[in-house]
Enzyme design. Structure first.
Site, PDB file in Angstrom:
ATOM      1  N   ASP A   1     -11.475   2.340   3.704  1.00  0.00           N
ATOM      2  CA  ASP A   1     -11.878   0.943   3.514  1.00  0.00           C
ATOM      3  C   ASP A   1     -13.389   0.788   3.343  1.00  0.00           C
ATOM      4  OD1 ASP A   1     -10.128  -1.133   3.202  1.00  0.00           O
ATOM      5  OD2 ASP A   1      -9.664  -1.335   5.334  1.00  0.00           O
TER       6      ASP A   1
ATOM      7  N   GLN B   1      -5.105  -1.710   9.462  1.00  0.00           N
ATOM      8  CA  GLN B   1      -4.934  -3.066   8.943  1.00  0.00           C
ATOM      9  C   GLN B   1      -5.531  -4.084   9.922  1.00  0.00           C
ATOM     10  OE1 GLN B   1      -3.525  -3.906   5.860  1.00  0.00           O
ATOM     11  NE2 GLN B   1      -4.293  -5.927   6.388  1.00  0.00           N
TER      12      GLN B   1
ATOM     13  N   LYS C   1       0.846  -1.203   0.000  1.00  0.00           N
ATOM     14  CA  LYS C   1       0.000   0.000   0.000  1.00  0.00           C
ATOM     15  C   LYS C   1       0.880   1.252   0.000  1.00  0.00           C
ATOM     16  CE  LYS C   1      -3.736  -2.391   2.230  1.00  0.00           C
ATOM     17  NZ  LYS C   1      -4.277  -2.921   3.473  1.00  0.00           N
TER      18      LYS C   1
END
Ligand code: NDP
Length: 284
Positions: free
Chosen positions: A120, A97, A53
């Site tokens: 997200d 995460q 990422k």
């Protein structure tokens, strides 16, 4: 019939290129889109994802803020960091995460992220907006699936879509997105009776189960489009999807491979969400 192979790597590369162009336009207006990635603990797979990422972010000219915290980090300290990132003008997207260590309540952390920076798309506020058909952050993997269908020029209007799997990160949101595009959607799960018969009706099958090749090739209606989200490790090195690929490819009109299908799209769409967030901020 031999199916068209939907090349996720190539599509993700095109998405990244378009993002790079829009980042340059934003920078010319004085805004650099920024993504903050928070990693707690030392899970090796999470570390690889986070590294990818960051690399992608920098390559596209975005601002990347990394926060790598020890396994022992308290929930209160993590929530305090989220609060700082929510207030940080340089950050347009925040990604925590998962999985988090077991002493931390993941739901509480995800809900602490500002819905305006929810890269997200997992915040209940944004999930609600998705459900009622309002513009919002779209969860990355399902968003990637939609872009793949767009790239092959597939119009979902009036089509029968069967989604296998009802998770909050893939099955449910992808079903809502297909519904918003006027498909007739069926969601299947572990209690579905006669899964094979339901899948046989589908013009589009989206498999997100996490069980190697459980969707059999002879369940696929001739000419159907098959999107395989599953990533399953078989033996030491081999990865396979949730669909019996070789047999399905003989019947489908188009199919995503594993690896190289949906997988590469997810990070690209995370960056897309960060870009869109920065663009929205500029318009405010
Ligand atoms: P979950 O484990 O959260 O959900 C799996 C779903 O499959 C559940 O709804 C479950 O039903 C259903 N299911 C399990 N067994 C059966 C069965 N025999 N018949 C029908 N349905 C069944 O998985 P995720 O959604 O998180 O992930 C699915 C797959 O996608 C995994 O392989 C994962 O690695 C992959 N993935 C890939 C991503 C990418 O970037 N390409 C991103 C995210 C996930 P029930 O609800 O009844 O238990």
């Amino acid at each position: 019939m031999t199916a068209q192979v939907i090349d996720g790597k190539a599509i993700a590369a095109r998405v990244r290129q378009r993002i790079g162009e829009r980042v340059a336009e934003l920078k010319a207006k004085g805004v650099t889109p920024g993504l903050a990635v928070v990693l707690v603990g030392d899970d090796p797979a999470s570390r690889v994802y986070v590294g990818m990422k960051k690399k992608n972010c920098i390559e596209l000219g975005m601002y990347s803020a990394d926060h790598e915290l020890p396994e022992s980090t308290s929930e209160a300290d993590l929530l305090a960091l989220i609060g700082q990132l929510n207030a940080d003008e340089r950050v347009h997207g925040i990604l925590v995460q998962l999985p988090l260590p077991s002493h931390i309540d993941s739901d509480k952390v995800l809900e602490a992220i500002s819905p305006d920076k929810d890269a997200d798309g997992f915040h209940p506020f944004n999930v609600g907006r998705l459900a009622i058909g309002k513009p919002t952050f779209q969860p990355c993997t399902p968003y990637g699936v939609m872009v793949m269908l767009d790239e092959i020029g597939y119009d979902l209007t009036g089509k029968e879509v069967v989604v296998v799997g009802r998770s909050n990160i893939v099955g449910k949101p992808v079903a809502l997105m297909c519904l918003a595009r006027h498909a007739t959607v069926t969601i299947c799960h572990s209690r579905t009776k006669d899964l094979a018969e339901v899948v046989r009706r589908a013009d589009v099958v989206i498999a997100a189960v996490g069980k190697a090749e459980m969707v059999k090739g002879d369940w696929i209606k001739p000419g159907a489009v098959v999107i395989d989200v599953g990533i399953n490790r078989v033996g030491e090195k081999k990865l396979v999807g949730d669909v019996e690929y070789a047999a399905a490819a003989e019947r489908a009109s188009a199919i995503t491979p594993v690896p190289g299908g949906v997988g590469p799209m997810t990070i690209a769409m995370l960056l897309q969400n960060t870009l869109e967030s920065a663009e929205r901020k500029l318009r405010q």
